[in-house]
Scaffold this motif. Sequence first.
Motif, PDB file in Angstrom:
ATOM      1  N   GLU A 165       0.853  -1.197   0.000  1.00 46.63           N
ATOM      2  CA  GLU A 165       0.000   0.000   0.000  1.00 46.63           C
ATOM      3  C   GLU A 165       0.888   1.246   0.000  1.00 46.63           C
ATOM      4  OE1 GLU A 165      -2.412   2.649  -0.263  1.00 46.63           O
ATOM      5  OE2 GLU A 165      -3.579   0.812   0.130  1.00 46.63           O
ATOM      6  N   ASP A 166       0.654   2.155  -0.967  1.00 46.20           N
ATOM      7  CA  ASP A 166       1.520   3.328  -1.080  1.00 46.20           C
ATOM      8  C   ASP A 166       1.038   4.528  -0.266  1.00 46.20           C
ATOM      9  OD1 ASP A 166      -0.658   3.597  -2.905  1.00 46.20           O
ATOM     10  OD2 ASP A 166       0.420   5.203  -3.925  1.00 46.20           O
ATOM     11  N   GLU A 167      -0.199   4.512   0.212  1.00 49.14           N
ATOM     12  CA  GLU A 167      -0.681   5.605   1.059  1.00 49.14           C
ATOM     13  C   GLU A 167      -0.164   5.364   2.480  1.00 49.14           C
ATOM     14  OE1 GLU A 167      -4.876   6.509   0.775  1.00 49.14           O
ATOM     15  OE2 GLU A 167      -4.961   5.595  -1.217  1.00 49.14           O
ATOM     16  N   TYR A 213       5.751  -0.265   0.025  1.00 50.65           N
ATOM     17  CA  TYR A 213       5.081   0.955  -0.413  1.00 50.65           C
ATOM     18  C   TYR A 213       5.075   1.127  -1.936  1.00 50.65           C
ATOM     19  CZ  TYR A 213       5.228   2.192   4.521  1.00 50.65           C
ATOM     20  OH  TYR A 213       5.066   2.187   5.890  1.00 50.65           O
ATOM     21  N   ASP A 247      -2.851  -3.243  -2.915  1.00 51.11           N
ATOM     22  CA  ASP A 247      -3.501  -2.103  -3.559  1.00 51.11           C
ATOM     23  C   ASP A 247      -3.324  -2.233  -5.069  1.00 51.11           C
ATOM     24  OD1 ASP A 247      -4.765   0.308  -3.990  1.00 51.11           O
ATOM     25  OD2 ASP A 247      -3.061   1.542  -3.383  1.00 51.11           O
TER      26      ASP A 247
END
Length: 224
Positions: free
Chosen positions: A7-9, A31, A51
């Motif tokens: 997940e990059d958030e 990330y 994601d």
Amino acid sequence: MRILLVEDEVRLAEALCYILKKNSYGVDVAYDGITGQDMAETGIYDVIILDRMLPGKEGLEVLKALRKGEVATPVLILTAKDAVCDRVDGLDSGADDYLIKPFATDELLARIRALNRRPTEAIQSECIKTPTLSFNPLSGEVESGGHSVRLTLKESQLLELLLRNKKQVITKEQILDKVWGLDSEVETNTIEVHLSYLRKKLNSLRCGINIEAVRGIGYCLKEV
């Protein structure tokens, strides 16, 4: 149980890590898609939360690469892309489940439990064959080069788990859970004792199968 979160958030990833750890899950975070794929390919995770919109490599491309590389770890797509065609693309690419952001924490945890609810402890009936040996999980018999040895039940379960996940690192926790059961009070050094006996029997066949210890993580079966 060990989970890989891709997940990059950052804020969402930190919140998910807090929730998962609070519920007694081990969590590692990537990330970006490239790092996530590298980590997933180790095969040490029980569930992957992935994601779709990731830097480096898009989530579905990561998923397709994992499935092409025979990484069978259950994958839950976690994304804001909620169109029916997006869900179809995700499932057709090899996802086991698809959850839309925003989501309820209880639903996420329930879906993780469902993905991990697999009958891995039971010995399967079909014979497992490699270029150098043939193994019958039900009888515990290993054949190679015209010779054979008989394994105990635990040795059979260990060899089956390692053969079905060859070239992947299996953690000690995964072995304890899948061979001895979640509620077992067996210590991790018991694994090494049984693996020692298993190695001796395989070495007696000279079948070119090595069970390597990966320091601090677990074990990996490799064919020489």
